[in-house]
Design a protein around this motif. Sequence first.
Motif, short mmCIF file in Angstrom:
data_model
loop_
_atom_site.label_atom_id
_atom_site.label_comp_id
_atom_site.label_asym_id
_atom_site.label_seq_id
_atom_site.Cartn_x
_atom_site.Cartn_y
_atom_site.Cartn_z
N CYS A 2 0.86 -1.18 0.00
CA CYS A 2 0.00 0.00 0.00
C CYS A 2 0.90 1.24 0.00
O CYS A 2 1.95 1.24 0.65
CB CYS A 2 -0.86 -0.05 1.26
SG CYS A 2 -1.88 1.38 1.56
N ALA A 3 0.49 2.28 -0.71
CA ALA A 3 1.29 3.49 -0.80
C ALA A 3 0.39 4.72 -0.76
O ALA A 3 -0.73 4.68 -1.27
CB ALA A 3 2.11 3.50 -2.08
N ALA A 4 0.92 5.78 -0.16
CA ALA A 4 0.19 7.04 -0.07
C ALA A 4 1.02 8.18 -0.64
O ALA A 4 2.23 8.26 -0.39
CB ALA A 4 -0.16 7.36 1.39
N SER A 5 0.36 9.03 -1.40
CA SER A 5 0.99 10.24 -1.90
C SER A 5 0.35 11.44 -1.22
O SER A 5 -0.86 11.64 -1.35
CB SER A 5 0.82 10.35 -3.41
OG SER A 5 1.32 11.60 -3.87
N THR A 6 1.15 12.20 -0.48
CA THR A 6 0.62 13.35 0.25
C THR A 6 0.74 14.64 -0.55
O THR A 6 0.43 15.72 -0.05
CB THR A 6 1.31 13.51 1.61
OG1 THR A 6 2.72 13.66 1.40
CG2 THR A 6 1.07 12.29 2.48
N VAL A 7 1.24 14.54 -1.78
CA VAL A 7 1.26 15.69 -2.67
C VAL A 7 0.21 15.46 -3.75
O VAL A 7 -0.11 14.32 -4.08
CB VAL A 7 2.65 15.88 -3.32
CG1 VAL A 7 3.69 16.18 -2.27
CG2 VAL A 7 3.04 14.68 -4.13
N ASP A 8 -0.30 16.52 -4.29
CA ASP A 8 -1.35 16.41 -5.31
C ASP A 8 -0.68 16.16 -6.66
O ASP A 8 -0.51 17.07 -7.46
CB ASP A 8 -2.20 17.67 -5.33
CG ASP A 8 -3.48 17.49 -6.13
OD1 ASP A 8 -4.15 18.50 -6.41
OD2 ASP A 8 -3.79 16.34 -6.50
N ALA A 9 -0.33 14.89 -6.88
CA ALA A 9 0.46 14.54 -8.06
C ALA A 9 -0.35 14.64 -9.34
O ALA A 9 -1.57 14.45 -9.34
CB ALA A 9 1.01 13.14 -7.91
N ASP A 10 0.37 14.90 -10.44
CA ASP A 10 -0.27 14.90 -11.73
C ASP A 10 -0.72 13.49 -12.10
O ASP A 10 -0.07 12.50 -11.74
CB ASP A 10 0.70 15.41 -12.79
CG ASP A 10 0.05 15.61 -14.13
OD1 ASP A 10 -0.62 16.64 -14.32
OD2 ASP A 10 0.19 14.71 -15.00
N PHE A 11 -1.81 13.41 -12.82
CA PHE A 11 -2.36 12.11 -13.20
C PHE A 11 -1.33 11.25 -13.93
O PHE A 11 -1.30 10.03 -13.78
CB PHE A 11 -3.59 12.34 -14.10
CG PHE A 11 -4.31 11.09 -14.45
CD1 PHE A 11 -4.01 10.39 -15.61
CD2 PHE A 11 -5.31 10.59 -13.63
CE1 PHE A 11 -4.69 9.23 -15.96
CE2 PHE A 11 -5.99 9.43 -13.95
CZ PHE A 11 -5.68 8.75 -15.12
N SER A 12 -0.46 11.89 -14.70
CA SER A 12 0.49 11.15 -15.55
C SER A 12 1.54 10.38 -14.76
O SER A 12 2.20 9.52 -15.32
CB SER A 12 1.18 12.12 -16.50
OG SER A 12 1.95 13.07 -15.79
#
Length: 127
Positions: A96-106
């Motif tokens: 499981c992984a979490a991204s706390t930045v609003d990453a681009d869809f790409s």
Amino acid sequence: QVQLVESGGGLVQAGDSLRLSCVASGRPFRSFDMAWFRQVPGKEREFVAVVRWSNFVTVEADSVKGRFTISRDNAKNTVYLQMNSLKPEDTAVYYCAASTVDADFSVLAETSTYDHWGQGTQVTVSS
């Protein structure tokens, strides 16, 4: 900091189903993009699926499309991976992984997008 704890892995036969769960703690869960990756020994970690925080849009890898479904329950701080019609080639450690930045869809399928990881849960599918 964010802590992620996976559960639900195990040994199953081909064609069976499993549901993995990942519980997050430490920061507001609702603002993270959440993903599942998998890895087998000697290979790179592989993207499986992601669910965005902003609109609950999901993306699945071609190898699991139609068989795996990712979902999230923000009230329970939990992301799920429902795996149906399992195949021996699905055998891996699932992370499981979490991204706390609003990453681009790409870049949602890239490991570098995610800044927090769980310890992994083993899924083994016998033929």
